[in-house]
Design a protein around this motif. Structure first.
Motif, PDB file in Angstrom:
ATOM      1  N   PRO A   1      -3.382  13.758   2.458  1.00 32.96           N
ATOM      2  CA  PRO A   1      -4.306  13.584   3.669  1.00 32.96           C
ATOM      3  C   PRO A   1      -5.753  13.538   3.297  1.00 32.96           C
ATOM      4  N   ASN A   2      -6.208  13.924   2.068  1.00 31.44           N
ATOM      5  CA  ASN A   2      -7.668  13.958   1.770  1.00 31.44           C
ATOM      6  C   ASN A   2      -7.923  12.328   1.104  1.00 31.44           C
ATOM      7  N   MET A   3      -6.856  11.418   0.902  1.00 34.91           N
ATOM      8  CA  MET A   3      -7.221   9.981   0.557  1.00 34.91           C
ATOM      9  C   MET A   3      -6.721   9.108   1.440  1.00 34.91           C
ATOM     10  N   ILE A   4      -6.326   9.586   2.947  1.00 34.46           N
ATOM     11  CA  ILE A   4      -5.883   8.435   3.721  1.00 34.46           C
ATOM     12  C   ILE A   4      -7.083   7.385   4.036  1.00 34.46           C
ATOM     13  N   ASN A   5      -8.282   7.966   4.379  1.00 33.35           N
ATOM     14  CA  ASN A   5      -9.476   7.255   4.874  1.00 33.35           C
ATOM     15  C   ASN A   5      -9.762   5.962   3.593  1.00 33.35           C
ATOM     16  N   PRO A   6      -9.883   6.292   2.471  1.00 37.70           N
ATOM     17  CA  PRO A   6     -10.326   5.155   1.509  1.00 37.70           C
ATOM     18  C   PRO A   6      -9.098   4.617   1.503  1.00 37.70           C
ATOM     19  N   MET A   7      -7.951   4.711   1.467  1.00 39.33           N
ATOM     20  CA  MET A   7      -6.640   3.852   1.506  1.00 39.33           C
ATOM     21  C   MET A   7      -6.625   2.953   2.675  1.00 39.33           C
ATOM     22  N   LEU A   8      -6.957   3.360   3.774  1.00 37.64           N
ATOM     23  CA  LEU A   8      -6.738   2.658   5.042  1.00 37.64           C
ATOM     24  C   LEU A   8      -7.810   1.601   4.636  1.00 37.64           C
ATOM     25  N   ALA A   9      -9.072   1.826   4.140  1.00 34.93           N
ATOM     26  CA  ALA A   9      -9.757   0.797   4.072  1.00 34.93           C
ATOM     27  C   ALA A   9      -9.382  -0.225   2.722  1.00 34.93           C
TER      28      ALA A   9
ATOM     29  N   ARG B   1      -6.655  -5.450   1.317  1.00 37.32           N
ATOM     30  CA  ARG B   1      -5.510  -5.917   0.747  1.00 37.32           C
ATOM     31  C   ARG B   1      -4.976  -6.831   1.673  1.00 37.32           C
ATOM     32  N   PHE B   2      -4.879  -6.742   2.945  1.00 33.01           N
ATOM     33  CA  PHE B   2      -4.395  -7.649   3.970  1.00 33.01           C
ATOM     34  C   PHE B   2      -5.010  -8.971   3.824  1.00 33.01           C
ATOM     35  N   VAL B   3      -6.402  -9.035   3.532  1.00 31.80           N
ATOM     36  CA  VAL B   3      -7.204 -10.210   3.472  1.00 31.80           C
ATOM     37  C   VAL B   3      -6.758 -10.884   2.520  1.00 31.80           C
ATOM     38  N   TYR B   4      -6.421 -10.458   1.216  1.00 30.92           N
ATOM     39  CA  TYR B   4      -5.947 -10.884   0.103  1.00 30.92           C
ATOM     40  C   TYR B   4      -4.538 -11.466   0.045  1.00 30.92           C
ATOM     41  N   VAL B   5      -3.716 -10.874   1.017  1.00 28.57           N
ATOM     42  CA  VAL B   5      -2.485 -11.152   1.155  1.00 28.57           C
ATOM     43  C   VAL B   5      -2.282 -12.513   2.077  1.00 28.57           C
ATOM     44  N   VAL B   6      -3.300 -12.497   3.014  1.00 27.61           N
ATOM     45  CA  VAL B   6      -3.336 -13.781   3.982  1.00 27.61           C
ATOM     46  C   VAL B   6      -3.830 -15.089   3.222  1.00 27.61           C
ATOM     47  N   LEU B   7      -4.803 -14.701   2.373  1.00 24.12           N
ATOM     48  CA  LEU B   7      -5.352 -15.881   1.596  1.00 24.12           C
ATOM     49  C   LEU B   7      -3.932 -16.480   0.640  1.00 24.12           C
TER      50      LEU B   7
ATOM     51  N   SER C   1       1.026  -1.415   0.035  1.00 24.78           N
ATOM     52  CA  SER C   1       0.041  -0.046  -0.039  1.00 24.78           C
ATOM     53  C   SER C   1       1.037   1.035  -0.090  1.00 24.78           C
ATOM     54  N   SER C   2       2.274   1.188   0.615  1.00 25.87           N
ATOM     55  CA  SER C   2       2.932   2.361   0.687  1.00 25.87           C
ATOM     56  C   SER C   2       3.379   2.835  -0.621  1.00 25.87           C
ATOM     57  N   ILE C   3       4.005   1.554  -1.367  1.00 28.60           N
ATOM     58  CA  ILE C   3       4.552   1.657  -2.393  1.00 28.60           C
ATOM     59  C   ILE C   3       3.572   2.214  -3.583  1.00 28.60           C
ATOM     60  N   GLY C   4       2.417   1.594  -3.479  1.00 23.73           N
ATOM     61  CA  GLY C   4       1.516   1.808  -4.606  1.00 23.73           C
ATOM     62  C   GLY C   4       0.709   3.315  -4.328  1.00 23.73           C
TER      63      GLY C   4
END
Length: 266
Positions: free
Chosen positions: A180-188, A193-199, A80-83
């Motif tokens: 700062p104005n895209m933080i909330n959707p990126m956190l969601a 993406r965490f779920v995708y990586v776990v699977l 997410s950071s790199i993207g």
């Protein structure tokens, strides 16, 4: 936050605590063979039964959380950071820079994630130090596409134009006006993406290409004990339920974030 969101947050915090502090507890590493029989059922001595070597499954699941949760979390944050950084650069730079970055990411997107993971593991091995960048590389394109769509829309707003007109540099616009104005959707998006990586990691481990013995994550625990499936052994069910509970918890939390439904209704 509604009760499903609180339930998801509670489960997620529980697994994070287990991943952080569980392996420090005495007798939970699951490495002691002891005197137990293989695939013992649930009992007072072994709350989740034993595995194919007679090891306590509760200890194995707790020890495996360190790899399942830890590797997935590191890979997700890295992806997410790199993207996001690439998206900010593409949105705030000249059109040709945006085109180069976007076409390069599109090329990566064209390769199926499982195939790319198999190529990376075959080329560089399945060590933990390689699983993190491998999983991150696979999910950078998805994070970039979401972040770029947000950044491009924000970049076209009036206050960004005003900042550019008064002479603010590209870095300032990226970090102070757009990010700062895209933080909330990126956190969601990070949660999903965490779920995708776990699977993905569970799939690799189930194929024997993830965390290698004597260490194990939840996916490899399912693979190791698949011989008990016909008898309904807890050794197979327990790590599978752990994976399911983690992914469901993250989804419940994301779907019930404060203000999320309000924005959707609007």
């Amino acid at each position: 936050m509604s009760w499903p969101g609180l339930l998801g947050a509670g489960l997620l915090v529980l697994w994070l605590l287990v991943a952080l502090f569980g392996p420090m507890l005495p007798g939970v590493d699951g490495s002691d063979l002891g005197q137990a029989d293989v695939f013992e059922p649930i009992s007072a001595a072994h709350w989740l039964g034993t595995d194919y070597l007679g090891r306590d499954m509760l200890g194995r699941v707790i020890a495996g959380a360190r790899y399942t949760v830890g590797i997935a979390l590191l890979a997700t944050v890295l992806a997410s950071s790199i993207g996001t950084l690439l998206a900010l650069l593409a949105a705030a730079s000249a059109p040709w820079v945006d085109a180069v970055i976007s076409r390069t990411v599109d090329t990566m997107t064209s390769i199926p994630s499982k195939m790319l993971a198999l190529i990376m593991v075959a080329a560089f091995g399945s060590d933990v130090s390689m699983l993190v960048p491998t999983a991150a590389l696979i999910y950078v394109p998805g994070a970039f596409r979401i972040a770029r769509s947000l950044a491009v829309n924000i970049n076209a707003l009036d206050y960004v134009t005003v900042a550019r007109t008064r002479g603010e540099g590209r870095l300032y616009i990226m970090l102070k006006e757009i990010l700062p104005n895209m933080i909330n959707p990126m956190l969601a998006d990070l949660g999903l993406r965490f779920v995708y990586v776990v699977l993905l990691l569970a799939s690799l481990s189930f194929l024997g290409l993830g965390v290698q013995p004597p260490e194990a994550d939840w996916g490899s625990l399912v693979r190791e004990n698949i011989g008990a499936l016909d008898s309904g052994g807890a050794a197979v069910v327990a790590p599978a339920l752990a994976i399911a509970s983690l992914t469901i918890a993250v989804n419940l939390l994301i779907d019930n974030l404060p203000g999320r439904k309000a924005r959707g209704d609007h």
